[in-house]
Design an enzyme around this catalytic site. Sequence first.
Site, PDB file in Angstrom:
ATOM      1  N   MET A  45       0.845  -1.193   0.000  1.00 30.08           N
ATOM      2  CA  MET A  45       0.000   0.000   0.000  1.00 30.08           C
ATOM      3  C   MET A  45       0.887   1.251   0.000  1.00 30.08           C
ATOM      4  O   MET A  45       0.415   2.351   0.284  1.00 30.08           O
ATOM      5  CB  MET A  45      -0.938   0.001   1.209  1.00 30.08           C
ATOM      6  CG  MET A  45      -1.894  -1.193   1.202  1.00 30.08           C
ATOM      7  SD  MET A  45      -3.435  -0.916   2.113  1.00 30.08           S
ATOM      8  CE  MET A  45      -2.831  -0.583   3.756  1.00 30.08           C
ATOM      9  N   TYR A  47       4.083   4.006   0.785  1.00 28.16           N
ATOM     10  CA  TYR A  47       4.749   4.665   1.907  1.00 28.16           C
ATOM     11  C   TYR A  47       5.820   3.711   2.445  1.00 28.16           C
ATOM     12  O   TYR A  47       5.834   3.318   3.608  1.00 28.16           O
ATOM     13  CB  TYR A  47       3.751   5.081   2.993  1.00 28.16           C
ATOM     14  CG  TYR A  47       4.190   6.349   3.692  1.00 28.16           C
ATOM     15  CD1 TYR A  47       4.209   7.557   3.008  1.00 28.16           C
ATOM     16  CD2 TYR A  47       4.626   6.335   5.012  1.00 28.16           C
ATOM     17  CE1 TYR A  47       4.646   8.717   3.628  1.00 28.16           C
ATOM     18  CE2 TYR A  47       5.062   7.495   5.638  1.00 28.16           C
ATOM     19  CZ  TYR A  47       5.068   8.680   4.939  1.00 28.16           C
ATOM     20  OH  TYR A  47       5.501   9.821   5.549  1.00 28.16           O
ATOM     21  N   GLY A  51      10.704  -2.680   5.865  1.00 26.72           N
ATOM     22  CA  GLY A  51       9.953  -3.940   5.800  1.00 26.72           C
ATOM     23  C   GLY A  51       9.592  -4.255   4.357  1.00 26.72           C
ATOM     24  O   GLY A  51       9.812  -5.369   3.864  1.00 26.72           O
ATOM     25  N   HIS A  52       9.046  -3.247   3.665  1.00 30.59           N
ATOM     26  CA  HIS A  52       8.732  -3.433   2.242  1.00 30.59           C
ATOM     27  C   HIS A  52      10.010  -3.742   1.453  1.00 30.59           C
ATOM     28  O   HIS A  52      10.016  -4.605   0.576  1.00 30.59           O
ATOM     29  CB  HIS A  52       8.125  -2.160   1.656  1.00 30.59           C
ATOM     30  CG  HIS A  52       6.829  -1.738   2.268  1.00 30.59           C
ATOM     31  ND1 HIS A  52       6.714  -0.598   3.028  1.00 30.59           N
ATOM     32  CD2 HIS A  52       5.580  -2.284   2.211  1.00 30.59           C
ATOM     33  CE1 HIS A  52       5.458  -0.456   3.421  1.00 30.59           C
ATOM     34  NE2 HIS A  52       4.750  -1.468   2.945  1.00 30.59           N
ATOM     35  N   GLY A 166       4.867 -10.089   4.415  1.00 29.02           N
ATOM     36  CA  GLY A 166       5.606  -9.935   5.660  1.00 29.02           C
ATOM     37  C   GLY A 166       4.926 -10.642   6.822  1.00 29.02           C
ATOM     38  O   GLY A 166       3.694 -10.608   6.955  1.00 29.02           O
ATOM     39  N   GLN A 167       5.729 -11.246   7.675  1.00 28.68           N
ATOM     40  CA  GLN A 167       5.222 -11.903   8.885  1.00 28.68           C
ATOM     41  C   GLN A 167       4.586 -10.890   9.839  1.00 28.68           C
ATOM     42  O   GLN A 167       3.788 -11.241  10.694  1.00 28.68           O
ATOM     43  CB  GLN A 167       6.383 -12.646   9.564  1.00 28.68           C
ATOM     44  CG  GLN A 167       6.034 -13.376  10.842  1.00 28.68           C
ATOM     45  CD  GLN A 167       4.988 -14.459  10.639  1.00 28.68           C
ATOM     46  OE1 GLN A 167       4.877 -15.032   9.548  1.00 28.68           O
ATOM     47  NE2 GLN A 167       4.211 -14.734  11.676  1.00 28.68           N
ATOM     48  N   GLN A 172      -2.887 -12.072   8.007  1.00 31.82           N
ATOM     49  CA  GLN A 172      -3.002 -11.921   6.550  1.00 31.82           C
ATOM     50  C   GLN A 172      -2.275 -13.070   5.849  1.00 31.82           C
ATOM     51  O   GLN A 172      -2.766 -13.617   4.862  1.00 31.82           O
ATOM     52  CB  GLN A 172      -2.399 -10.573   6.158  1.00 31.82           C
ATOM     53  CG  GLN A 172      -2.306 -10.317   4.685  1.00 31.82           C
ATOM     54  CD  GLN A 172      -1.900  -8.874   4.408  1.00 31.82           C
ATOM     55  OE1 GLN A 172      -2.715  -7.973   4.525  1.00 31.82           O
ATOM     56  NE2 GLN A 172      -0.655  -8.658   4.060  1.00 31.82           N
ATOM     57  N   SER A 204       6.108   0.090  10.204  1.00 32.89           N
ATOM     58  CA  SER A 204       4.761   0.160   9.652  1.00 32.89           C
ATOM     59  C   SER A 204       4.560   1.556   9.090  1.00 32.89           C
ATOM     60  O   SER A 204       5.041   2.538   9.668  1.00 32.89           O
ATOM     61  CB  SER A 204       3.733  -0.087  10.771  1.00 32.89           C
ATOM     62  OG  SER A 204       2.448   0.334  10.357  1.00 32.89           O
TER      63      SER A 204
HETATM   64  P1  AMP Z   1       1.449  -2.763   3.513  1.00 31.42           P
HETATM   65  O1  AMP Z   1       1.991  -1.758   2.560  1.00 31.42           O
HETATM   66  O2  AMP Z   1       1.442  -2.304   4.934  1.00 31.42           O
HETATM   67  O3  AMP Z   1       0.151  -3.379   3.051  1.00 31.42           O
HETATM   68  O4  AMP Z   1       2.498  -3.953   3.508  1.00 31.42           O
HETATM   69  C1  AMP Z   1       2.899  -4.587   2.325  1.00 31.42           C
HETATM   70  C2  AMP Z   1       3.648  -5.843   2.664  1.00 31.42           C
HETATM   71  O5  AMP Z   1       4.782  -5.516   3.463  1.00 31.42           O
HETATM   72  C3  AMP Z   1       2.809  -6.835   3.476  1.00 31.42           C
HETATM   73  O6  AMP Z   1       3.084  -8.150   3.036  1.00 31.42           O
HETATM   74  C4  AMP Z   1       3.300  -6.610   4.873  1.00 31.42           C
HETATM   75  O7  AMP Z   1       3.157  -7.741   5.705  1.00 31.42           O
HETATM   76  C5  AMP Z   1       4.755  -6.306   4.634  1.00 31.42           C
HETATM   77  N1  AMP Z   1       5.308  -5.570   5.764  1.00 31.42           N
HETATM   78  C6  AMP Z   1       4.792  -4.460   6.352  1.00 31.42           C
HETATM   79  N2  AMP Z   1       5.548  -4.102   7.417  1.00 31.42           N
HETATM   80  C7  AMP Z   1       6.551  -5.008   7.499  1.00 31.42           C
HETATM   81  C8  AMP Z   1       7.658  -5.182   8.386  1.00 31.42           C
HETATM   82  N3  AMP Z   1       7.878  -4.357   9.400  1.00 31.42           N
HETATM   83  N4  AMP Z   1       8.474  -6.235   8.167  1.00 31.42           N
HETATM   84  C9  AMP Z   1       8.267  -7.083   7.140  1.00 31.42           C
HETATM   85  N5  AMP Z   1       7.242  -6.966   6.270  1.00 31.42           N
HETATM   86  C10 AMP Z   1       6.401  -5.945   6.450  1.00 31.42           C
END
Ligand code: AMP
Length: 298
Positions: A45, A47, A51-52, A166-167, A172, A204
């Site tokens: 999503m 930003y 992690g991404h 991501g874990q 999810q 996050s």
């Molecule tokens: P999002 O943009 O928040 O929907 O996240 C996109 C992907 O990145 C999802 O698979 C999340 O689980 C993963 N993700 C988000 N935060 C982290 C993190 N801190 N560590 C690892 N993966 C992450």
Amino acid sequence: MDLVELVDSSHATGDVKFLRAKDELRAALAPMRREGSSIGLVPTMGYLHDGHLSLLRAARAECDLVVMSLFVNPTQFGPGEDLDRYPRDEERDLRLAAEAGVDIVYAPPVEDVYPEGFATQVEVGGGLTDVLDGDPARRGPGHFRGVTTVVAKLLNTVGPKVAYFGQKDAQQVAVIRRMVRDLDIPVRIEVLATVREADGLAMSSRNAYLDPGERERATALSRALRAAEATAGSEGLAAALATARAELRAAGIEPEYLEARDAENLNPVAESNGRPVLIAVAAQVGGARLIDNVLIQL
Ligand code: AMP
């Protein structure tokens, strides 16, 4: 700056194609697929944070072609949630994606994903989507219906060999694994460890909502989970949860939930049964609703 200009000026960090239309994406992928290239998909999503980036780097290392989707999916936000204020910075995301070696960023407008007359939902049952975040008193099952519907669409459009998650979003992961298995979607789901700030806070996009005081208090989540992990082996899950709850309370945090569940089927677990256990927490800290978890093998 115009996005096209940005792409044109980013050759130093690699050629990244920025696509808004599903048809363009299909057209860009078709020759690659014919050549037998392996495609890796990283749904986001935006930003972007580290992690991404860890997902993008893993995809880059393992696949011939890396596609990152960038879509703040409105259907996974409930009424009163943070859809309108969810942080967005497309230009920065595009630059970071290029630096991570992404080949294609797919950032569709909402109408391209949900055109007039859109009427199909993908819903995973089996007790996976009405507990933890899916509990109707929390985000509710509609959240995961939104997630699985959009992820199914992305998997269909991109046709990746591997999709990366991501874990951090453990529920999810369980839900998507079940969807892929139940619907025979030909993709390998790869899950990467939660990336954390130096003080333990799980990265996050929503951490941007925290003011400095809240940011400090938010470290209690990961501290609580680490304490639970340290306690679980010797004293059991009930003691582990009590220890975690005490850490949260010391920081003035009342969790929405703090639970031990089977990591795969999300059934509650009271005692070790040899299967991986997920200890998951969600809490409102100031302006941000945060989630975190730890996976333990007892
Ligand atoms: P999002 O943009 O928040 O929907 O996240 C996109 C992907 O990145 C999802 O698979 C999340 O689980 C993963 N993700 C988000 N935060 C982290 C993190 N801190 N560590 C690892 N993966 C992450």
